[in-house]
Enzyme design. Structure first.
Site, mmCIF file in Angstrom:
data_model
loop_
_atom_site.group_PDB
_atom_site.id
_atom_site.type_symbol
_atom_site.label_atom_id
_atom_site.label_comp_id
_atom_site.label_asym_id
_atom_site.label_seq_id
_atom_site.Cartn_x
_atom_site.Cartn_y
_atom_site.Cartn_z
ATOM 1 N N HIS A 42 0.843 -1.205 0.000
ATOM 2 C CA HIS A 42 0.000 0.000 0.000
ATOM 3 C C HIS A 42 0.876 1.253 0.000
ATOM 4 C CE1 HIS A 42 -3.450 2.574 1.294
ATOM 5 N NE2 HIS A 42 -2.474 3.248 1.901
ATOM 6 N N GLU A 43 1.880 1.275 0.878
ATOM 7 C CA GLU A 43 2.751 2.444 0.976
ATOM 8 C C GLU A 43 3.629 2.595 -0.271
ATOM 9 O OE1 GLU A 43 2.082 4.540 3.081
ATOM 10 O OE2 GLU A 43 0.883 3.320 4.436
ATOM 11 N N GLU A 90 -6.471 6.690 -1.247
ATOM 12 C CA GLU A 90 -6.361 5.508 -0.387
ATOM 13 C C GLU A 90 -6.925 4.274 -1.090
ATOM 14 O OE1 GLU A 90 -4.723 5.255 2.518
ATOM 15 O OE2 GLU A 90 -4.135 7.323 2.088
ATOM 16 N N HIS A 109 1.694 4.365 -2.887
ATOM 17 C CA HIS A 109 1.698 5.819 -2.718
ATOM 18 C C HIS A 109 2.973 6.421 -3.320
ATOM 19 C CE1 HIS A 109 -1.913 6.563 -0.529
ATOM 20 N NE2 HIS A 109 -1.590 5.831 0.518
#
Length: 297
Positions: free
Chosen positions: A144-145, A221, A148
């Site tokens: 997930h990070e 997100e 980003h």
């Protein structure tokens, strides 16, 4: 069809737009102060100089400021083997540079990414998250990070965090200065102008905060969740991680200006989110994110 490259380009453009709005508001705020002191030109120049300097500083040093304010420390491979090797493996698979790794010493479970681009990126996780999640869960959070980072969300998020902090501090200093300033020699018009400046200062800060919430779209997100699943091919890992994180995501060193960086709202109380925090939340409800992820199983 919208491609990842479209999101990267949109994020960059959104960054430039936000910076332009910030410079305009910040300079205008100082101009109004200058009107009160009968020297608008000087304060206009001062506001422009401070805003440009703050923008430049936030672009190149926002990651260091954020790490310092959250109390993060560098993570070593020896101490956090699973964290290090999960990041290393996913970066190799995605062709991404290895980001620097940091941890925050707290039993809370949370994580965030910061930096200005993939070559200057940082992933930070709490020790509570690394201790309580298994390797598959950690992989979901890291993916997930990394999403980003890959999508350039971190550029916008990091700049926003520092700019809001700078604006809040300077607004507070200005308000304190006016509050304690002697009024014995002031005429009625000056007093009215001072009240007006007080009101403007009080109004501008929440407006800027709201602009930040709008700039950091909740869709970022959802996109990072989906991109992370594409990296790991395992939605259950992120689902499991989010379910566990939801129980204890509050990070004591987090602030309103850095909250949007985290994978889950770090200002959340364990017994739920107040209506005010929820109103200005930059995160979609975890339940909603989990529901979307389950459709990918």
């Amino acid at each position: 069809m919208t491609t990842p490259y479209h999101f990267i380009s949109a994020n960059k453009n959104k960054t430039y737009l936000f910076l332009a709005i910030f410079i305009f508001l910040f300079t205008g705020f100082f101009y109004l102060i200058g009107k009160y002191f009968d020297n608008p030109g000087y304060y206009l120049f001062l506001g422009l100089t401070i805003s440009l300097s703050s923008t430049f500083f936030s672009y190149f040093y926002s990651d260091k400021v954020i790490l310092w304010t959250t109390g993060a420390r560098e993570a070593t491979k020896k101490e956090f083997f699973h964290f290090y090797t999960v990041v290393e493996n996913l970066c190799l698979a995605e062709g991404l540079p290895m980001p620097k790794l940091y941890v925050i010493d707290t039993p809370a479970m949370n994580a965030f990414a910061t930096g200005r681009d993939p070559k200057h990126a940082v992933i930070c996780a709490t020790t509570g998250l690394l201790e309580k999640l298994d390797r598959s869960d950690i992989e979901g959070v890291v993916a997930h990070e990394l999403s980003h980072i890959k999508n350039y969300d971190i550029l916008l998020s990091s700049i926003v965090a520092v700019i809001v902090g700078a604006l809040s501090i300077i607004s507070d200093v200005v308000l304190r200065h006016f509050w304690w300033r002697k009024k014995d020699d002031e005429d009625r018009n000056q007093s009215m102008i001072m009240i007006l400046i007080f009101l403007i200062a009080l109004i501008i800060t929440p407006i800027v905060a709201t602009l930040i919430q709008l700039a950091i779209s909740r869709k970022r997100e959802f996109l990072a969740d989906a991109s992370g699943v594409l990296m790991t091919r395992n939605p259950n890992g992120l689902i499991s991680a989010l379910e566990k994180i939801s129980a204890f995501s509050k990070v004591e060193t987090a602030s309103f200006s850095t909250a949007h960086l985290f994978i889950a709202n770090p200002l959340k109380e364990e017994r739920g989110i107040s209506w005010l925090v929820n109103l200005f939340s930059t995160h979609p409800p975890l339940e909603e994110r989990i529901k979307v992820l389950r459709k990918m199983e």
